[in-house]
Design a protein around this motif. Sequence first.
Motif, PDB file in Angstrom:
ATOM      1  N   GLN A  72     -41.550  19.531 -33.183  1.00  0.00           N
ATOM      2  CA  GLN A  72     -42.664  19.161 -34.049  1.00  0.00           C
ATOM      3  C   GLN A  72     -42.208  19.433 -35.474  1.00  0.00           C
ATOM      4  O   GLN A  72     -41.820  20.555 -35.794  1.00  0.00           O
ATOM      5  CB  GLN A  72     -43.901  19.987 -33.716  1.00  0.00           C
ATOM      6  N   CYS A  73     -42.218  18.405 -36.318  1.00  0.00           N
ATOM      7  CA  CYS A  73     -41.674  18.513 -37.666  1.00  0.00           C
ATOM      8  C   CYS A  73     -42.726  18.170 -38.712  1.00  0.00           C
ATOM      9  O   CYS A  73     -43.490  17.219 -38.541  1.00  0.00           O
ATOM     10  CB  CYS A  73     -40.505  17.552 -37.854  1.00  0.00           C
ATOM     11  N   LEU A  74     -42.746  18.938 -39.773  1.00  0.00           N
ATOM     12  CA  LEU A  74     -43.573  18.651 -40.939  1.00  0.00           C
ATOM     13  C   LEU A  74     -42.642  18.515 -42.133  1.00  0.00           C
ATOM     14  O   LEU A  74     -41.742  19.338 -42.323  1.00  0.00           O
ATOM     15  CB  LEU A  74     -44.577  19.768 -41.194  1.00  0.00           C
ATOM     16  N   GLY A  75     -42.853  17.477 -42.921  1.00  0.00           N
ATOM     17  CA  GLY A  75     -41.991  17.252 -44.068  1.00  0.00           C
ATOM     18  C   GLY A  75     -42.745  16.674 -45.241  1.00  0.00           C
ATOM     19  O   GLY A  75     -43.856  16.156 -45.097  1.00  0.00           O
ATOM     20  N   VAL A  76     -42.136  16.775 -46.392  1.00  0.00           N
ATOM     21  CA  VAL A  76     -42.664  16.203 -47.620  1.00  0.00           C
ATOM     22  C   VAL A  76     -41.568  15.349 -48.228  1.00  0.00           C
ATOM     23  O   VAL A  76     -40.413  15.772 -48.319  1.00  0.00           O
ATOM     24  CB  VAL A  76     -43.069  17.313 -48.614  1.00  0.00           C
ATOM     25  N   SER A  77     -41.921  14.133 -48.602  1.00  0.00           N
ATOM     26  CA  SER A  77     -40.962  13.286 -49.306  1.00  0.00           C
ATOM     27  C   SER A  77     -41.618  12.742 -50.563  1.00  0.00           C
ATOM     28  O   SER A  77     -42.838  12.540 -50.619  1.00  0.00           O
ATOM     29  CB  SER A  77     -40.435  12.158 -48.419  1.00  0.00           C
ATOM     30  N   THR A  78     -40.791  12.566 -51.573  1.00  0.00           N
ATOM     31  CA  THR A  78     -41.281  12.057 -52.849  1.00  0.00           C
ATOM     32  C   THR A  78     -40.433  10.865 -53.275  1.00  0.00           C
ATOM     33  O   THR A  78     -39.237  10.805 -52.994  1.00  0.00           O
ATOM     34  CB  THR A  78     -41.196  13.124 -53.960  1.00  0.00           C
ATOM     35  N   VAL A  79     -41.079   9.933 -53.911  1.00  0.00           N
ATOM     36  CA  VAL A  79     -40.388   8.833 -54.576  1.00  0.00           C
ATOM     37  C   VAL A  79     -40.832   8.907 -56.026  1.00  0.00           C
ATOM     38  O   VAL A  79     -42.011   8.695 -56.334  1.00  0.00           O
ATOM     39  CB  VAL A  79     -40.768   7.454 -53.985  1.00  0.00           C
ATOM     40  N   GLU A  80     -39.920   9.275 -56.881  1.00  0.00           N
ATOM     41  CA  GLU A  80     -40.212   9.368 -58.301  1.00  0.00           C
ATOM     42  C   GLU A  80     -39.200   8.523 -59.049  1.00  0.00           C
ATOM     43  O   GLU A  80     -38.001   8.801 -58.992  1.00  0.00           O
ATOM     44  CB  GLU A  80     -40.180  10.812 -58.779  1.00  0.00           C
ATOM     45  N   ASN A  81     -39.699   7.473 -59.729  1.00  0.00           N
ATOM     46  CA  ASN A  81     -38.832   6.572 -60.484  1.00  0.00           C
ATOM     47  C   ASN A  81     -37.679   6.063 -59.627  1.00  0.00           C
ATOM     48  O   ASN A  81     -36.521   6.135 -60.009  1.00  0.00           O
ATOM     49  CB  ASN A  81     -38.327   7.253 -61.761  1.00  0.00           C
ATOM     50  N   SER A  82     -37.992   5.624 -58.418  1.00  0.00           N
ATOM     51  CA  SER A  82     -37.059   5.031 -57.454  1.00  0.00           C
ATOM     52  C   SER A  82     -36.097   6.031 -56.829  1.00  0.00           C
ATOM     53  O   SER A  82     -35.210   5.650 -56.087  1.00  0.00           O
ATOM     54  CB  SER A  82     -36.264   3.882 -58.078  1.00  0.00           C
ATOM     55  N   LYS A  83     -36.232   7.320 -57.094  1.00  0.00           N
ATOM     56  CA  LYS A  83     -35.385   8.336 -56.467  1.00  0.00           C
ATOM     57  C   LYS A  83     -36.164   8.987 -55.324  1.00  0.00           C
ATOM     58  O   LYS A  83     -37.272   9.483 -55.527  1.00  0.00           O
ATOM     59  CB  LYS A  83     -34.960   9.393 -57.481  1.00  0.00           C
ATOM     60  N   GLY A  88     -38.180  19.543 -45.089  1.00  0.00           N
ATOM     61  CA  GLY A  88     -39.218  20.077 -44.217  1.00  0.00           C
ATOM     62  C   GLY A  88     -38.637  20.982 -43.163  1.00  0.00           C
ATOM     63  O   GLY A  88     -37.483  21.417 -43.262  1.00  0.00           O
ATOM     64  N   THR A  89     -39.420  21.239 -42.150  1.00  0.00           N
ATOM     65  CA  THR A  89     -38.989  22.128 -41.080  1.00  0.00           C
ATOM     66  C   THR A  89     -39.530  21.639 -39.739  1.00  0.00           C
ATOM     67  O   THR A  89     -40.570  20.998 -39.681  1.00  0.00           O
ATOM     68  CB  THR A  89     -39.438  23.581 -41.367  1.00  0.00           C
ATOM     69  N   CYS A  90     -38.784  21.930 -38.694  1.00  0.00           N
ATOM     70  CA  CYS A  90     -39.170  21.575 -37.324  1.00  0.00           C
ATOM     71  C   CYS A  90     -39.156  22.833 -36.467  1.00  0.00           C
ATOM     72  O   CYS A  90     -38.323  23.712 -36.669  1.00  0.00           O
ATOM     73  CB  CYS A  90     -38.182  20.585 -36.701  1.00  0.00           C
TER      74      CYS A  90
END
Length: 159
Positions: A72-83, A88-90
């Motif tokens: 079971q994994c929780l993560g955060v991803s960001t897209v800022e100015n195309s980057k 996260g962790t599982c």
Amino acid sequence: MKKIILTVFVACTVGFAFAESGTYEGLSSGTVSNTTNDFGNNKYSISNTSYTGRILKSTVSFYKVGAISVMQCLGVSTVENSKIEGSGTCLSTDSDGDKSRLNFVRGESTPQGFNGTVEIVGLTGKFENVKGKCTYVVVRQVLNSTIHLSNQTKCSASK
């Protein structure tokens, strides 16, 4: 006094002799749900992924070939100015109930998938005191509005 020093030396030497390290490879698949906040050029997503995995190759006793686990994994991803960045962790639990934590960092990303690295932290049972590093490649597919992920890992681990 010499006997005590010799006993301590022998005990430490025997302890080091039983250290085990090697490699393993696994394949897992699962589904992911995302909650995304869209701010124009910037997006912030929280993902919740459930995987089922199997060990395909292994040179270490604590990851046996054919062993099955769920993650079971929780993560955060960001897209800022195309980057794109993500982490996260599982929590991984094998069929014996033994657990490890997998801290991941997402690397390069495309619409078809992404890759990255994982730090293994053993928690209980046969995984207690296990440490390791992995690389992974994820292929993403969408079917009936559900995101399916297939994940191939290559790891080195020691205990």
